[in-house]
Design a protein around this motif. Structure first.
Motif, PDB file in Angstrom:
ATOM      1  N   LYS A  21      -4.684   6.638  10.692  1.00 25.42           N
ATOM      2  CA  LYS A  21      -3.762   7.187   9.683  1.00 25.42           C
ATOM      3  C   LYS A  21      -4.454   7.350   8.320  1.00 25.42           C
ATOM      4  O   LYS A  21      -4.031   8.162   7.497  1.00 25.42           O
ATOM      5  CB  LYS A  21      -2.551   6.265   9.519  1.00 25.42           C
ATOM      6  CG  LYS A  21      -2.908   4.888   8.992  1.00 25.42           C
ATOM      7  CD  LYS A  21      -1.697   3.981   8.848  1.00 25.42           C
ATOM      8  CE  LYS A  21      -2.120   2.591   8.402  1.00 25.42           C
ATOM      9  NZ  LYS A  21      -1.005   1.673   8.208  1.00 25.42           N
ATOM     10  N   CYS A  22      -5.517   6.573   8.080  1.00 22.11           N
ATOM     11  CA  CYS A  22      -6.160   6.608   6.763  1.00 22.11           C
ATOM     12  C   CYS A  22      -7.077   7.834   6.597  1.00 22.11           C
ATOM     13  O   CYS A  22      -7.464   8.170   5.480  1.00 22.11           O
ATOM     14  CB  CYS A  22      -6.970   5.342   6.526  1.00 22.11           C
ATOM     15  SG  CYS A  22      -5.999   3.835   6.735  1.00 22.11           S
ATOM     16  N   LEU A  23      -7.428   8.471   7.727  1.00 19.15           N
ATOM     17  CA  LEU A  23      -8.378   9.592   7.653  1.00 19.15           C
ATOM     18  C   LEU A  23      -7.825  10.762   6.856  1.00 19.15           C
ATOM     19  O   LEU A  23      -8.576  11.528   6.255  1.00 19.15           O
ATOM     20  CB  LEU A  23      -8.753  10.055   9.068  1.00 19.15           C
ATOM     21  CG  LEU A  23      -9.663   9.097   9.840  1.00 19.15           C
ATOM     22  CD1 LEU A  23      -9.761   9.500  11.296  1.00 19.15           C
ATOM     23  CD2 LEU A  23     -11.041   9.042   9.190  1.00 19.15           C
ATOM     24  N   ASP A  24      -6.497  10.932   6.873  1.00 20.46           N
ATOM     25  CA  ASP A  24      -5.922  12.013   6.066  1.00 20.46           C
ATOM     26  C   ASP A  24      -4.699  11.497   5.297  1.00 20.46           C
ATOM     27  O   ASP A  24      -3.645  12.119   5.294  1.00 20.46           O
ATOM     28  CB  ASP A  24      -5.562  13.225   6.934  1.00 20.46           C
ATOM     29  CG  ASP A  24      -4.668  12.851   8.090  1.00 20.46           C
ATOM     30  OD1 ASP A  24      -4.336  11.666   8.215  1.00 20.46           O
ATOM     31  OD2 ASP A  24      -4.297  13.752   8.867  1.00 20.46           O
ATOM     32  N   CYS A  25      -4.903  10.344   4.661  1.00 14.65           N
ATOM     33  CA  CYS A  25      -3.784   9.694   3.963  1.00 14.65           C
ATOM     34  C   CYS A  25      -3.301  10.544   2.781  1.00 14.65           C
ATOM     35  O   CYS A  25      -4.056  10.809   1.846  1.00 14.65           O
ATOM     36  CB  CYS A  25      -4.223   8.330   3.454  1.00 14.65           C
ATOM     37  SG  CYS A  25      -2.956   7.547   2.447  1.00 14.65           S
ATOM     38  N   ALA A  26      -2.045  10.944   2.847  1.00  8.23           N
ATOM     39  CA  ALA A  26      -1.472  11.761   1.769  1.00  8.23           C
ATOM     40  C   ALA A  26      -0.802  10.908   0.695  1.00  8.23           C
ATOM     41  O   ALA A  26      -0.475  11.404  -0.383  1.00  8.23           O
ATOM     42  CB  ALA A  26      -0.465  12.738   2.360  1.00  8.23           C
TER      43      ALA A  26
ATOM     44  N   GLY B 144      -3.256   1.201  -5.275  1.00 10.04           N
ATOM     45  CA  GLY B 144      -3.833   2.371  -4.611  1.00 10.04           C
ATOM     46  C   GLY B 144      -4.749   1.889  -3.498  1.00 10.04           C
ATOM     47  O   GLY B 144      -5.654   1.098  -3.736  1.00 10.04           O
ATOM     48  N   CYS B 145      -4.523   2.380  -2.293  1.00 11.40           N
ATOM     49  CA  CYS B 145      -5.242   1.869  -1.113  1.00 11.40           C
ATOM     50  C   CYS B 145      -6.217   2.933  -0.621  1.00 11.40           C
ATOM     51  O   CYS B 145      -5.821   4.090  -0.438  1.00 11.40           O
ATOM     52  CB  CYS B 145      -4.213   1.534  -0.040  1.00 11.40           C
ATOM     53  SG  CYS B 145      -4.904   1.297   1.593  1.00 11.40           S
ATOM     54  N   ASP B 146      -7.469   2.542  -0.393  1.00 11.37           N
ATOM     55  CA  ASP B 146      -8.411   3.545   0.118  1.00 11.37           C
ATOM     56  C   ASP B 146      -8.784   3.287   1.567  1.00 11.37           C
ATOM     57  O   ASP B 146      -9.867   3.629   2.020  1.00 11.37           O
ATOM     58  CB  ASP B 146      -9.641   3.680  -0.785  1.00 11.37           C
ATOM     59  CG  ASP B 146     -10.413   2.386  -0.889  1.00 11.37           C
ATOM     60  OD1 ASP B 146      -9.937   1.379  -0.341  1.00 11.37           O
ATOM     61  OD2 ASP B 146     -11.479   2.388  -1.513  1.00 11.37           O
ATOM     62  N   GLY B 147      -7.852   2.706   2.305  1.00 13.86           N
ATOM     63  CA  GLY B 147      -8.035   2.618   3.747  1.00 13.86           C
ATOM     64  C   GLY B 147      -8.116   1.191   4.256  1.00 13.86           C
ATOM     65  O   GLY B 147      -8.562   0.291   3.542  1.00 13.86           O
ATOM     66  N   VAL B 148      -7.652   1.016   5.485  1.00 15.64           N
ATOM     67  CA  VAL B 148      -7.731  -0.293   6.133  1.00 15.64           C
ATOM     68  C   VAL B 148      -8.480  -0.145   7.453  1.00 15.64           C
ATOM     69  O   VAL B 148      -8.605   0.940   8.016  1.00 15.64           O
ATOM     70  CB  VAL B 148      -6.320  -0.899   6.391  1.00 15.64           C
ATOM     71  CG1 VAL B 148      -5.630  -1.212   5.083  1.00 15.64           C
ATOM     72  CG2 VAL B 148      -5.475   0.003   7.276  1.00 15.64           C
TER      73      VAL B 148
ATOM     74  N   LYS C 167       0.870  -1.173   0.000  1.00 25.43           N
ATOM     75  CA  LYS C 167       0.000   0.000   0.000  1.00 25.43           C
ATOM     76  C   LYS C 167       0.909   1.225   0.000  1.00 25.43           C
ATOM     77  O   LYS C 167       2.136   1.098   0.143  1.00 25.43           O
ATOM     78  CB  LYS C 167      -0.857   0.034   1.286  1.00 25.43           C
ATOM     79  CG  LYS C 167      -1.491  -1.278   1.691  1.00 25.43           C
ATOM     80  CD  LYS C 167      -2.379  -1.112   2.921  1.00 25.43           C
ATOM     81  CE  LYS C 167      -1.639  -1.083   4.250  1.00 25.43           C
ATOM     82  NZ  LYS C 167      -1.061  -2.342   4.688  1.00 25.43           N
ATOM     83  N   GLY C 168       0.318   2.406  -0.031  1.00 25.49           N
ATOM     84  CA  GLY C 168       1.132   3.619  -0.028  1.00 25.49           C
ATOM     85  C   GLY C 168       2.052   3.694   1.176  1.00 25.49           C
ATOM     86  O   GLY C 168       3.258   3.918   1.076  1.00 25.49           O
ATOM     87  N   CYS C 169       1.473   3.494   2.392  1.00 22.25           N
ATOM     88  CA  CYS C 169       2.293   3.647   3.610  1.00 22.25           C
ATOM     89  C   CYS C 169       3.352   2.549   3.698  1.00 22.25           C
ATOM     90  O   CYS C 169       4.470   2.803   4.159  1.00 22.25           O
ATOM     91  CB  CYS C 169       1.409   3.688   4.855  1.00 22.25           C
ATOM     92  SG  CYS C 169       0.193   2.380   4.987  1.00 22.25           S
ATOM     93  N   ASP C 170       3.028   1.339   3.253  1.00 18.46           N
ATOM     94  CA  ASP C 170       4.037   0.263   3.266  1.00 18.46           C
ATOM     95  C   ASP C 170       5.196   0.620   2.338  1.00 18.46           C
ATOM     96  O   ASP C 170       6.368   0.367   2.650  1.00 18.46           O
ATOM     97  CB  ASP C 170       3.447  -1.059   2.764  1.00 18.46           C
ATOM     98  CG  ASP C 170       2.177  -1.472   3.486  1.00 18.46           C
ATOM     99  OD1 ASP C 170       1.968  -1.026   4.623  1.00 18.46           O
ATOM    100  OD2 ASP C 170       1.408  -2.250   2.899  1.00 18.46           O
TER     101      ASP C 170
HETATM  102  S1  SF4 Z   1      -5.192   4.703   3.223  1.00 22.48           S
HETATM  103 FE1  SF4 Z   1      -4.308   4.056   5.187  1.00 22.48          FE
HETATM  104  S2  SF4 Z   1      -3.503   1.988   4.861  1.00 22.48           S
HETATM  105 FE2  SF4 Z   1      -3.930   2.903   2.850  1.00 22.48          FE
HETATM  106  S3  SF4 Z   1      -1.952   3.753   2.207  1.00 22.48           S
HETATM  107 FE3  SF4 Z   1      -3.088   5.399   3.219  1.00 22.48          FE
HETATM  108  S4  SF4 Z   1      -2.451   5.312   5.379  1.00 22.48           S
HETATM  109 FE4  SF4 Z   1      -1.830   3.377   4.416  1.00 22.48          FE
END
Ligand code: SF4
Ligand code: SF4
Ligand code: SF4
Length: 311
Positions: A145-150, A95-99, A68-71
């Motif tokens: 962290k996903c609430l404002d994922c950049a 592209g990840c829309d949240g976990v 995912k983006g953060c990984d």
């Molecule tokens: S949405 Fe959440 S899990 Fe997905 S890349 Fe962004 S921070 Fe990571």
């Protein structure tokens, strides 16, 4: 994604991904070594863990990893620090829309047993189990962290599956750190003292951190440490956290794995956010977002624009 992995697999020792665990709500790491393993791969809101934490121990092998983006920020930062060899890593990005945050989900929907299906629609999460169907607003149950994922898309990838997503604007006008900093120093100290009283020194926060790479050399578990003992009391536990924060200064990729892993639900992200805010302000960069950028703490400039010289 599956097709890309199948095609690349003959040239790799293994590919790291996720598969369904004991029920549909719990994904576990999947180690893909054979073509038939690929069918077990899943992508979605339950793919929570950062698999990048595995990479340093797999050095010397040719490894694929689904990110995912953060990984991907963790992988990029490890590459920048020469802790991984780019020639040994193949990145399968999406592209990840949240976990989902299991802690937040349980607070909203109560205990969930033997979940058979987890589906995310645009803004809802629908969970089905033998007890029936329950749903919640995704923002109420996702990882904070996903609430404002950049950085929703893999920052770097050799193969990218699916559409690229837009970053999410901040959901609230103030971050948790900004709200915390409105408290007085005494209130903040009392807060951390209370939190550290609950720490059981299990080191799950350290072990889940993809950027924490000393492992069995960690000074927190040394029999002869001059900095921190292994006693589980608030001051020693806080010292351990401060050491972790300092070792992550300018390197923390804000993946939230430390806080997620903590069995005592201690808000460790606040400490990391403080150090990240300082280093971002000083060095004008976010860790793990640019594989080519020089490392600020290993770079010497004759004039530092943002650091005041003392006489
Ligand atoms: S949405 Fe959440 S899990 Fe997905 S890349 Fe962004 S921070 Fe990571
Ligand atoms: S300190 Fe926490 S948020 Fe930062 S990289 Fe490590 S696990 Fe991720
Ligand atoms: S995971 Fe939580 S309880 Fe365990 S050492 Fe870290 S802060 Fe303490």
């Amino acid at each position: 994604m599956k097709q890309s992995i199948r095609e690349a697999l003959p040239g790799l020792d293994l590919v790291l991904g996720w598969e369904q665990g004991w029920d549909a709500l719990h994904a576990t790491p999947l180690f893909i070594r054979k073509a038939e393993d690929v069918d077990r791969l899943i992508l979605g809101p339950t793919c929570v863990q950062s698999l990048a934490v595995q990479l340093p121990s797999l050095k010397g092998k040719k490894v694929g990893i689904v990110v995912k983006g953060c990984d991907s920020r963790a992988v990029v930062q490890l590459l920048r620090e020469r802790l991984l060899d780019r020639a040994e890593i193949i990145l399968f990005g999406f592209g990840c829309d949240g976990v989902v945050s299991l802690k937040r989900l349980t607070k909203v929907l109560g205990d969930l047993d033997s979940v058979t299906s987890v589906k995310k629609t645009d803004d809802r999460l629908v969970v089905e189990s033998p007890d029936g169907r329950r749903e919640a607003a995704f923002d109420d149950v996702c990882a904070p962290k996903c609430l404002d994922c950049a950085w929703p898309n893999a920052v770097e990838s050799d193969h990218f599956a699916g559409p690229r997503l837009e970053p999410r604007p901040p959901a609230e006008s103030k971050t948790a750190l900004e709200r915390f900093e409105e408290k007085s120093l005494d209130e903040r100290f009392a807060f951390w003292k209370r939190e550290m009283e609950r720490c059981i020194r299990c080191y799950a926060c350290r072990n889940a951190c993809p950027m924490c790479v000393c492992r069995d050399k960690c000074l927190a578990v040394s029999r002869n440490s001059k900095f921190v003992s292994q006693e589980a009391n608030p001051s020693e536990s806080f010292m351990f956290q401060l050491i972790h924060v300092m070792h992550l200064a300018g390197r923390c990729v804000s993946c939230g794995e430390c806080e997620r892993a903590c069995p005592m639900d201690i808000p460790l992200g606040l400490l990391r956010a403080q150090s990240t805010a300082v280093t971002e302000e000083l060095f004008h960069e976010q860790a793990g977002t640019d594989p080519e950028a020089p490392l600020p703490l290993l770079t010497f400039k004759t004039d530092e624009e943002t650091i005041e010289e003392r006489d």
